[in-house]
Design an enzyme around this catalytic site. Structure first.
Site, PDB file in Angstrom:
ATOM      1  N   HIS A  25       3.893 -44.837 -19.134  1.00 16.86           N
ATOM      2  CA  HIS A  25       5.273 -45.156 -19.538  1.00 16.86           C
ATOM      3  C   HIS A  25       6.223 -44.012 -19.149  1.00 16.86           C
ATOM      4  O   HIS A  25       7.315 -44.255 -18.630  1.00 16.86           O
ATOM      5  CB  HIS A  25       5.376 -45.321 -21.065  1.00 16.86           C
ATOM      6  CG  HIS A  25       4.665 -46.513 -21.629  1.00 16.86           C
ATOM      7  ND1 HIS A  25       3.843 -46.433 -22.723  1.00 16.86           N
ATOM      8  CD2 HIS A  25       4.668 -47.819 -21.259  1.00 16.86           C
ATOM      9  CE1 HIS A  25       3.375 -47.649 -23.025  1.00 16.86           C
ATOM     10  NE2 HIS A  25       3.860 -48.499 -22.144  1.00 16.86           N
ATOM     11  N   LYS A  43       1.572 -58.407 -31.338  1.00 21.08           N
ATOM     12  CA  LYS A  43       0.699 -57.228 -31.437  1.00 21.08           C
ATOM     13  C   LYS A  43       0.833 -56.592 -32.814  1.00 21.08           C
ATOM     14  O   LYS A  43       1.953 -56.476 -33.326  1.00 21.08           O
ATOM     15  CB  LYS A  43       1.099 -56.191 -30.369  1.00 21.08           C
ATOM     16  CG  LYS A  43       0.970 -56.677 -28.944  1.00 21.08           C
ATOM     17  CD  LYS A  43       1.426 -55.592 -27.971  1.00 21.08           C
ATOM     18  CE  LYS A  43       1.328 -56.026 -26.526  1.00 21.08           C
ATOM     19  NZ  LYS A  43       1.966 -55.067 -25.596  1.00 21.08           N
ATOM     20  N   ARG A  69       0.950 -52.160 -13.405  1.00 24.28           N
ATOM     21  CA  ARG A  69      -0.300 -51.503 -13.011  1.00 24.28           C
ATOM     22  C   ARG A  69      -1.142 -52.409 -12.126  1.00 24.28           C
ATOM     23  O   ARG A  69      -1.957 -51.931 -11.345  1.00 24.28           O
ATOM     24  CB  ARG A  69      -1.134 -51.148 -14.250  1.00 24.28           C
ATOM     25  CG  ARG A  69      -0.595 -49.988 -15.058  1.00 24.28           C
ATOM     26  CD  ARG A  69      -1.211 -49.975 -16.435  1.00 24.28           C
ATOM     27  NE  ARG A  69      -0.914 -51.234 -17.112  1.00 24.28           N
ATOM     28  CZ  ARG A  69      -1.151 -51.473 -18.392  1.00 24.28           C
ATOM     29  NH1 ARG A  69      -1.719 -50.552 -19.137  1.00 24.28           N
ATOM     30  NH2 ARG A  69      -0.841 -52.633 -18.938  1.00 24.28           N
ATOM     31  N   SER A 122      -1.644 -48.658 -23.913  1.00 26.74           N
ATOM     32  CA  SER A 122      -1.529 -48.231 -25.309  1.00 26.74           C
ATOM     33  C   SER A 122      -2.746 -48.689 -26.101  1.00 26.74           C
ATOM     34  O   SER A 122      -3.296 -47.933 -26.910  1.00 26.74           O
ATOM     35  CB  SER A 122      -0.263 -48.818 -25.931  1.00 26.74           C
ATOM     36  OG  SER A 122       0.877 -48.337 -25.259  1.00 26.74           O
TER      37      SER A 122
HETATM   38  O1  PNS Z   1       5.316 -53.459 -24.527  1.00 24.69           O
HETATM   39  P1  PNS Z   1       5.305 -54.945 -24.758  1.00 24.69           P
HETATM   40  O2  PNS Z   1       4.749 -55.271 -26.132  1.00 24.69           O
HETATM   41  O3  PNS Z   1       4.621 -55.704 -23.671  1.00 24.69           O
HETATM   42  O4  PNS Z   1       6.855 -55.387 -24.732  1.00 24.69           O
HETATM   43  C1  PNS Z   1       7.231 -56.741 -24.848  1.00 24.69           C
HETATM   44  C2  PNS Z   1       8.696 -56.824 -25.305  1.00 24.69           C
HETATM   45  C3  PNS Z   1       8.835 -56.181 -26.676  1.00 24.69           C
HETATM   46  C4  PNS Z   1       9.575 -56.103 -24.297  1.00 24.69           C
HETATM   47  C5  PNS Z   1       9.085 -58.337 -25.362  1.00 24.69           C
HETATM   48  O5  PNS Z   1       8.242 -58.998 -26.273  1.00 24.69           O
HETATM   49  C6  PNS Z   1      10.559 -58.550 -25.751  1.00 24.69           C
HETATM   50  O6  PNS Z   1      11.418 -58.465 -24.896  1.00 24.69           O
HETATM   51  N1  PNS Z   1      10.828 -58.803 -27.054  1.00 24.69           N
HETATM   52  C7  PNS Z   1      12.170 -58.972 -27.585  1.00 24.69           C
HETATM   53  C8  PNS Z   1      12.447 -60.417 -27.979  1.00 24.69           C
HETATM   54  C9  PNS Z   1      12.725 -61.248 -26.735  1.00 24.69           C
HETATM   55  O7  PNS Z   1      13.710 -61.069 -26.041  1.00 24.69           O
HETATM   56  N2  PNS Z   1      11.785 -62.167 -26.435  1.00 24.69           N
HETATM   57  C10 PNS Z   1      11.876 -63.035 -25.289  1.00 24.69           C
HETATM   58  C11 PNS Z   1      11.329 -62.357 -24.047  1.00 24.69           C
HETATM   59  S1  PNS Z   1      11.526 -63.371 -22.606  1.00 24.69           S
END
Ligand code: PNS
Length: 159
Positions: free
Chosen positions: A17, A41, A91, A128
Protein backbone atom coordinates in the site's frame (compact mmCIF):
# COMPACT_ATOMS: atom_id res chain seq x y z
CA UNK A 1 -4.79 20.92 -8.67
CA UNK A 2 -5.23 17.23 -9.54
CA UNK A 3 -6.38 15.25 -6.52
CA UNK A 4 -6.77 11.48 -6.31
CA UNK A 5 -8.06 9.11 -3.68
CA UNK A 6 -6.41 5.85 -2.63
CA UNK A 7 -9.28 4.03 -0.90
CA UNK A 8 -9.20 0.85 1.11
CA UNK A 9 -9.85 -0.81 4.40
CA UNK A 10 -6.12 -0.91 5.23
CA UNK A 11 -6.48 -3.48 8.00
CA UNK A 12 -3.56 -2.93 8.34
CA UNK A 13 -1.56 -0.87 5.80
CA UNK A 14 1.21 -2.93 4.17
CA UNK A 15 4.44 -2.07 2.36
CA UNK A 16 2.56 -2.67 -0.90
CA UNK A 17 0.00 0.00 0.00
CA UNK A 18 2.77 2.45 0.95
CA UNK A 19 4.46 1.86 -2.41
CA UNK A 20 1.23 2.58 -4.33
CA UNK A 21 0.47 5.74 -2.31
CA UNK A 22 4.01 7.05 -2.86
CA UNK A 23 3.78 6.40 -6.60
CA UNK A 24 0.33 8.04 -6.76
CA UNK A 25 1.89 11.09 -5.11
CA UNK A 26 4.28 11.28 -8.05
CA UNK A 27 1.36 11.43 -10.48
CA UNK A 28 -1.09 13.73 -8.68
CA UNK A 29 -0.76 17.02 -6.80
CA UNK A 30 -2.56 15.59 -3.81
CA UNK A 31 -3.34 12.07 -2.63
CA UNK A 32 -6.06 11.49 -0.07
CA UNK A 33 -5.78 8.05 1.48
CA UNK A 34 -9.38 7.25 2.39
CA UNK A 35 -9.85 4.66 5.10
CA UNK A 36 -13.20 2.91 4.81
CA UNK A 37 -14.93 0.00 6.45
CA UNK A 38 -15.56 -2.95 4.17
CA UNK A 39 -18.65 -4.75 5.51
CA UNK A 40 -17.46 -7.94 3.80
CA UNK A 41 -14.38 -8.05 6.05
CA UNK A 42 -14.10 -8.33 9.82
CA UNK A 43 -11.39 -5.90 10.83
CA UNK A 44 -8.65 -6.47 13.39
CA UNK A 45 -7.94 -2.77 13.90
CA UNK A 46 -10.57 -0.10 14.54
CA UNK A 47 -11.07 2.70 12.02
CA UNK A 48 -9.17 5.08 14.34
CA UNK A 49 -6.27 2.62 14.70
CA UNK A 50 -6.09 2.07 10.93
CA UNK A 51 -6.02 5.83 10.34
CA UNK A 52 -3.28 6.28 12.95
CA UNK A 53 -1.13 3.48 11.49
CA UNK A 54 -1.54 4.92 7.99
CA UNK A 55 -0.80 8.47 9.09
CA UNK A 56 2.38 7.21 10.71
CA UNK A 57 3.32 5.32 7.51
CA UNK A 58 2.47 7.84 4.74
CA UNK A 59 1.45 11.09 6.45
CA UNK A 60 5.00 12.42 6.03
CA UNK A 61 4.98 12.05 2.24
CA UNK A 62 4.63 15.30 0.29
CA UNK A 63 1.05 15.94 -0.81
CA UNK A 64 -0.41 12.96 1.05
CA UNK A 65 -3.08 13.08 3.73
CA UNK A 66 -5.13 10.38 5.43
CA UNK A 67 -8.85 10.61 6.15
CA UNK A 68 -11.44 8.33 7.69
CA UNK A 69 -14.63 7.89 5.67
CA UNK A 70 -17.12 6.31 8.02
CA UNK A 71 -20.18 6.21 5.80
CA UNK A 72 -21.54 6.44 2.27
CA UNK A 73 -20.38 5.74 -1.24
CA UNK A 74 -16.81 6.30 -2.36
CA UNK A 75 -18.06 8.22 -5.42
CA UNK A 76 -19.92 10.72 -3.19
CA UNK A 77 -16.83 11.23 -1.05
CA UNK A 78 -14.69 11.77 -4.16
CA UNK A 79 -17.17 14.30 -5.55
CA UNK A 80 -17.29 16.12 -2.19
CA UNK A 81 -13.52 16.58 -2.03
CA UNK A 82 -13.09 17.17 -5.78
CA UNK A 83 -11.03 14.08 -6.55
CA UNK A 84 -10.42 13.40 -10.25
CA UNK A 85 -9.67 9.70 -9.87
CA UNK A 86 -9.26 6.70 -7.64
CA UNK A 87 -5.83 5.04 -7.65
CA UNK A 88 -5.48 1.34 -6.87
CA UNK A 89 -2.57 -1.09 -6.98
CA UNK A 90 -2.90 -4.45 -8.74
CA UNK A 91 -0.78 -7.40 -7.65
CA UNK A 92 -2.35 -9.94 -9.96
CA UNK A 93 -5.20 -10.91 -12.24
CA UNK A 94 -7.15 -11.86 -9.13
CA UNK A 95 -6.89 -8.28 -7.89
CA UNK A 96 -8.02 -7.06 -11.31
CA UNK A 97 -11.07 -9.34 -11.21
CA UNK A 98 -11.96 -7.93 -7.76
CA UNK A 99 -11.31 -4.29 -8.66
CA UNK A 100 -12.79 -4.09 -12.16
CA UNK A 101 -16.50 -4.30 -11.19
CA UNK A 102 -15.98 -1.60 -8.53
CA UNK A 103 -14.14 0.63 -11.01
CA UNK A 104 -16.91 0.17 -13.60
CA UNK A 105 -19.64 0.75 -11.02
CA UNK A 106 -17.95 3.94 -9.81
CA UNK A 107 -17.68 5.18 -13.40
CA UNK A 108 -21.32 4.25 -13.99
CA UNK A 109 -22.44 6.17 -10.90
CA UNK A 110 -20.67 9.49 -11.37
CA UNK A 111 -18.06 9.10 -14.12
CA UNK A 112 -15.32 8.68 -11.50
CA UNK A 113 -12.26 7.13 -13.17
CA UNK A 114 -9.95 4.54 -11.64
CA UNK A 115 -6.22 4.43 -12.38
CA UNK A 116 -4.57 1.04 -11.81
CA UNK A 117 -0.88 0.88 -10.94
CA UNK A 118 0.97 -2.42 -11.25
CA UNK A 119 2.09 -3.50 -7.79
CA UNK A 120 5.80 -3.81 -7.12
CA UNK A 121 6.66 -7.53 -7.58
CA UNK A 122 8.57 -7.40 -4.27
CA UNK A 123 5.18 -7.20 -2.55
CA UNK A 124 3.20 -9.53 -4.79
CA UNK A 125 2.61 -11.99 -1.92
CA UNK A 126 1.77 -9.29 0.62
CA UNK A 127 -1.84 -8.73 1.67
CA UNK A 128 -3.36 -7.35 4.87
CA UNK A 129 -5.07 -10.67 5.56
CA UNK A 130 -1.89 -12.75 5.11
CA UNK A 131 0.28 -10.50 7.27
CA UNK A 132 -2.36 -10.67 10.02
CA UNK A 133 -2.52 -14.45 9.82
CA UNK A 134 1.26 -14.93 9.76
CA UNK A 135 1.83 -12.44 12.58
CA UNK A 136 -0.90 -14.03 14.73
CA UNK A 137 1.03 -17.32 14.56
CA UNK A 138 4.33 -15.69 15.46
CA UNK A 139 5.74 -15.31 11.94
CA UNK A 140 8.04 -12.42 11.03
CA UNK A 141 6.43 -9.95 8.62
CA UNK A 142 8.57 -7.02 9.73
CA UNK A 143 9.88 -6.27 6.22
CA UNK A 144 6.42 -6.35 4.69
CA UNK A 145 4.64 -3.72 6.78
CA UNK A 146 5.58 -0.28 8.16
CA UNK A 147 7.41 -0.39 11.52
CA UNK A 148 4.38 0.89 13.44
CA UNK A 149 2.19 -1.86 12.01
CA UNK A 150 4.71 -4.53 12.93
CA UNK A 151 4.74 -3.20 16.50
CA UNK A 152 0.92 -3.14 16.59
CA UNK A 153 0.68 -6.71 15.27
CA UNK A 154 3.12 -7.94 17.90
CA UNK A 155 1.23 -6.07 20.59
CA UNK A 156 -2.03 -7.75 19.46
CA UNK A 157 -0.41 -11.19 19.54
CA UNK A 158 0.98 -10.66 23.05
CA UNK A 159 -2.34 -9.43 24.46
O1 PNS B 1 -9.31 -2.56 0.82
P1 PNS B 1 -10.66 -3.04 0.38
O2 PNS B 1 -11.41 -3.66 1.55
O3 PNS B 1 -10.61 -3.95 -0.80
O4 PNS B 1 -11.45 -1.72 -0.08
C1 PNS B 1 -12.75 -1.80 -0.62
C2 PNS B 1 -13.44 -0.43 -0.49
C3 PNS B 1 -13.57 -0.07 0.98
C4 PNS B 1 -12.61 0.62 -1.21
C5 PNS B 1 -14.85 -0.54 -1.16
O5 PNS B 1 -15.59 -1.54 -0.50
C6 PNS B 1 -15.62 0.79 -1.14
O6 PNS B 1 -15.39 1.62 -2.00
N1 PNS B 1 -16.51 0.98 -0.13
C7 PNS B 1 -17.27 2.20 0.05
C8 PNS B 1 -18.75 2.00 -0.27
C9 PNS B 1 -18.95 1.99 -1.78
O7 PNS B 1 -18.76 2.97 -2.47
N2 PNS B 1 -19.32 0.80 -2.29
C10 PNS B 1 -19.55 0.59 -3.70
C11 PNS B 1 -18.26 0.27 -4.42
S1 PNS B 1 -18.50 0.11 -6.17
Amino acid sequence: MRRCVCPGSFDPVTAGHVDVVARAAGLFDEVVVAVLTNPAKRSLFSLEERVALLTDAVGGLDGVRVEAVDDGLLVDYCRRIGAAAVVKGLRSGTDFAYELPMALMNRHLTGLETVFLPGDPRFEHVSSSLVKEVAAHGGDVSGLVPAGVWAALQERRDR
